[in-house]
Scaffold this motif. Structure first.
Motif, PDB file in Angstrom:
ATOM      1  N   ASP A   1       0.838  -1.200   0.000  1.00 13.76           N
ATOM      2  CA  ASP A   1       0.000   0.000   0.000  1.00 13.76           C
ATOM      3  C   ASP A   1       0.877   1.256   0.000  1.00 13.76           C
ATOM      4  N   GLU A   2       0.800   2.041  -1.058  1.00 11.86           N
ATOM      5  CA  GLU A   2       1.600   3.260  -1.174  1.00 11.86           C
ATOM      6  C   GLU A   2       1.216   4.266  -0.094  1.00 11.86           C
ATOM      7  N   ASN A   3      -0.074   4.370   0.212  1.00  5.94           N
ATOM      8  CA  ASN A   3      -0.515   5.308   1.253  1.00  5.94           C
ATOM      9  C   ASN A   3       0.024   4.915   2.624  1.00  5.94           C
ATOM     10  N   MET A   4       0.173   3.617   2.855  1.00  2.00           N
ATOM     11  CA  MET A   4       0.732   3.151   4.117  1.00  2.00           C
ATOM     12  C   MET A   4       2.189   3.561   4.230  1.00  2.00           C
ATOM     13  N   ARG A   5       2.925   3.463   3.135  1.00  4.79           N
ATOM     14  CA  ARG A   5       4.333   3.886   3.143  1.00  4.79           C
ATOM     15  C   ARG A   5       4.437   5.386   3.403  1.00  4.79           C
ATOM     16  N   VAL A   6       3.519   6.146   2.822  1.00  4.88           N
ATOM     17  CA  VAL A   6       3.495   7.600   3.063  1.00  4.88           C
ATOM     18  C   VAL A   6       3.204   7.886   4.537  1.00  4.88           C
ATOM     19  N   ALA A   7       2.249   7.156   5.112  1.00  7.09           N
ATOM     20  CA  ALA A   7       1.882   7.370   6.514  1.00  7.09           C
ATOM     21  C   ALA A   7       3.038   7.034   7.454  1.00  7.09           C
TER      22      ALA A   7
ATOM     23  N   VAL B   1       7.445  12.257  23.577  1.00  7.33           N
ATOM     24  CA  VAL B   1       7.268  12.856  22.249  1.00  7.33           C
ATOM     25  C   VAL B   1       6.975  11.770  21.214  1.00  7.33           C
ATOM     26  N   ILE B   2       7.735  10.683  21.251  1.00  6.07           N
ATOM     27  CA  ILE B   2       7.568   9.607  20.269  1.00  6.07           C
ATOM     28  C   ILE B   2       6.209   8.936  20.429  1.00  6.07           C
ATOM     29  N   SER B   3       5.827   8.632  21.661  1.00  4.78           N
ATOM     30  CA  SER B   3       4.514   8.024  21.871  1.00  4.78           C
ATOM     31  C   SER B   3       3.400   8.980  21.450  1.00  4.78           C
ATOM     32  N   GLY B   4       3.622  10.278  21.655  1.00  5.86           N
ATOM     33  CA  GLY B   4       2.635  11.268  21.241  1.00  5.86           C
ATOM     34  C   GLY B   4       2.457  11.329  19.738  1.00  5.86           C
ATOM     35  N   CYS B   5       3.534  11.071  18.990  1.00  5.32           N
ATOM     36  CA  CYS B   5       3.451  11.101  17.523  1.00  5.32           C
ATOM     37  C   CYS B   5       2.531  10.008  16.993  1.00  5.32           C
ATOM     38  N   PHE B   6       2.427   8.886  17.713  1.00  2.87           N
ATOM     39  CA  PHE B   6       1.539   7.814  17.287  1.00  2.87           C
ATOM     40  C   PHE B   6       0.095   8.093  17.683  1.00  2.87           C
ATOM     41  N   LYS B   7      -0.108   8.981  18.649  1.00  2.00           N
ATOM     42  CA  LYS B   7      -1.456   9.253  19.138  1.00  2.00           C
ATOM     43  C   LYS B   7      -2.053  10.540  18.595  1.00  2.00           C
ATOM     44  N   VAL B   8      -1.224  11.436  18.066  1.00  2.00           N
ATOM     45  CA  VAL B   8      -1.744  12.717  17.600  1.00  2.00           C
ATOM     46  C   VAL B   8      -2.731  12.483  16.459  1.00  2.00           C
ATOM     47  N   PHE B   9      -3.896  13.055  16.587  1.00  2.00           N
ATOM     48  CA  PHE B   9      -4.931  12.830  15.576  1.00  2.00           C
ATOM     49  C   PHE B   9      -5.798  14.068  15.359  1.00  2.00           C
ATOM     50  N   ASP B  10      -6.335  14.624  16.452  1.00  2.00           N
ATOM     51  CA  ASP B  10      -7.361  15.658  16.333  1.00  2.00           C
ATOM     52  C   ASP B  10      -6.879  16.901  15.601  1.00  2.00           C
TER      53      ASP B  10
ATOM     54  N   SER C   1      -0.421  13.925   3.459  1.00  2.00           N
ATOM     55  CA  SER C   1      -0.064  14.251   4.842  1.00  2.00           C
ATOM     56  C   SER C   1      -0.632  13.233   5.832  1.00  2.00           C
ATOM     57  N   GLN C   2      -0.867  12.019   5.362  1.00  2.00           N
ATOM     58  CA  GLN C   2      -1.391  10.977   6.245  1.00  2.00           C
ATOM     59  C   GLN C   2      -0.356  10.600   7.303  1.00  2.00           C
ATOM     60  N   LEU C   3      -0.840  10.418   8.529  1.00  2.00           N
ATOM     61  CA  LEU C   3      -0.069   9.761   9.576  1.00  2.00           C
ATOM     62  C   LEU C   3      -0.694   8.391   9.810  1.00  2.00           C
ATOM     63  N   LEU C   4      -0.017   7.556  10.561  1.00  2.00           N
ATOM     64  CA  LEU C   4      -0.574   6.240  10.851  1.00  2.00           C
ATOM     65  C   LEU C   4      -1.922   6.357  11.554  1.00  2.00           C
ATOM     66  N   SER C   5      -2.049   7.324  12.454  1.00  2.00           N
ATOM     67  CA  SER C   5      -3.295   7.499  13.205  1.00  2.00           C
ATOM     68  C   SER C   5      -4.441   7.924  12.298  1.00  2.00           C
TER      69      SER C   5
ATOM     70  N   ALA D   1      -7.691  -1.681   9.240  1.00  2.00           N
ATOM     71  CA  ALA D   1      -7.424  -0.663  10.260  1.00  2.00           C
ATOM     72  C   ALA D   1      -6.838  -1.302  11.518  1.00  2.00           C
ATOM     73  N   SER D   2      -7.322  -2.485  11.871  1.00  2.00           N
ATOM     74  CA  SER D   2      -6.795  -3.192  13.045  1.00  2.00           C
ATOM     75  C   SER D   2      -5.333  -3.576  12.834  1.00  2.00           C
ATOM     76  N   SER D   3      -4.984  -3.982  11.621  1.00  2.00           N
ATOM     77  CA  SER D   3      -3.588  -4.349  11.342  1.00  2.00           C
ATOM     78  C   SER D   3      -2.690  -3.109  11.399  1.00  2.00           C
ATOM     79  N   ILE D   4      -3.207  -1.945  10.974  1.00  2.00           N
ATOM     80  CA  ILE D   4      -2.438  -0.701  11.090  1.00  2.00           C
ATOM     81  C   ILE D   4      -2.186  -0.380  12.559  1.00  2.00           C
ATOM     82  N   ALA D   5      -3.198  -0.607  13.399  1.00  2.00           N
ATOM     83  CA  ALA D   5      -3.047  -0.356  14.835  1.00  2.00           C
ATOM     84  C   ALA D   5      -1.952  -1.231  15.440  1.00  2.00           C
ATOM     85  N   ILE D   6      -1.883  -2.486  15.019  1.00  2.00           N
ATOM     86  CA  ILE D   6      -0.853  -3.394  15.523  1.00  2.00           C
ATOM     87  C   ILE D   6       0.528  -2.910  15.107  1.00  2.00           C
ATOM     88  N   VAL D   7       0.663  -2.465  13.855  1.00  2.00           N
ATOM     89  CA  VAL D   7       1.945  -1.937  13.373  1.00  2.00           C
ATOM     90  C   VAL D   7       2.344  -0.701  14.172  1.00  2.00           C
TER      91      VAL D   7
END
Length: 275
Positions: A49-55, A207-216, A230-234, A250-256
């Motif tokens: 998935d190209e979008n996954m690589r971008v994220a 900071v690193i853990s926050g980068c995985f949680k930042v969404f809003d 500008s997609q992030l994993l979240s 989406a669940s597999s993305i969460a595991i990654v």
């Protein structure tokens, strides 16, 4: 009671999410269509998935930028405020203030600031005689635009942490160094920053853990666009689950996200906590 609460609302959903990552789930709340054939289909699709690589790339870039921007600026501000005799309380309040603002409200504010048509920045440029407006949320600048509010909001948080850490450094160390004729920059480089090693390590992990949680904030400013640049994993996980009807993926993305977060923080902890 605490363990029961954790088991119901944390452990069970976490285990269920691992199982869901191997299933076909089109909509959240809908019955699963069964296990994928083969069971690792979602993970194979993810690597293609190209979008996954971008994220993933954007999330790693966000880590680097926020470590430099949030932690770097915060420690400089803390050193400056620690060396002034008047107005320290004022600066503490001013620098900490952004953290108390709702992230959604902050994202909306920056969204209005960077609008192409009548956004505050472009209006300012127009008043200065610039005729060609800048598309701040276009494909080239969207990534920078979404990182600015994230850095701006949390600098004050780490500023307070570093200021507290500096206050806990024994005064006699500074007094001894002053007798030896140490200069302000040497004082920061050879005493203050080395003695903040544990605080610095904890801040970088946060900071690193926050980068995985930042969404809003990202959701309000760019929502992963344009064209998923500008997609992030979240945000990509959210869109796959709620907007694109693929709960299993989406669940597999969460595991990654979990694996990547644990791996990066573990490595950094070992690197930063060394002698």
């Amino acid at each position: 009671p605490a363990f029961a609460f954790m088991a119901i609302f944390l452990y069970y959903p976490f285990i269920q999410n691992i199982l869901n990552s191997f299933k076909q789930i089109t909509e959240l709340g809908a019955a699963s269509k069964g296990w994928n054939d083969p069971w690792y289909t979602n993970y194979v699709t993810m690597f293609q998935d190209e979008n996954m690589r971008v994220a993933v790339r954007n999330t790693i870039l966000m880590m680097v930028v926020t470590i430099i921007g949030q932690v770097g600026i915060a420690i400089v501000l803390a050193l400056l405020v620690d060396n002034i005799s008047h107005g320290a309380k004022f600066f503490r309040t001013v620098y900490f203030f952004p953290i108390v603002i709702s992230a959604t409200a902050l994202g909306l504010m920056f969204n209005l600031i960077f609008l192409y048509d009548k956004g505050m920045v472009n209006q300012l440029l127009e008043s200065l005689g610039v005729t060609e407006l800048i598309d701040w949320k276009g494909e080239k600048l969207a990534l920078i635009t979404m990182m600015l509010p994230v850095m701006w909001q949390y600098v004050g948080f780490y500023f307070v942490i570093f200021l507290t850490g500096i206050a806990n450094i024994p005064a006699d160390i500074y007094e001894s160094a002053m007798l030896d004729g140490i200069r302000p920059l040497q004082k920061a480089a050879y005493i203050t920053i080395p003695m903040l090693r544990s605080v610095l390590t904890s801040s970088i992990v946060l900071v690193i853990s926050g980068c995985f949680k930042v969404f809003d904030i990202i959701f309000m400013v760019t929502n992963g666009g344009p064209l998923d640049s500008s997609q992030l994993l979240s945000t990509y996980m959210y869109q796959k689950a709620f907007a694109r009807g693929n709960g299993g993926y989406a669940s597999s993305i969460a595991i990654v996200m979990i694996v990547l977060g644990v791996a990066v923080t573990s490595v950094l902890r070992k690197l930063l906590s060394g002698g």
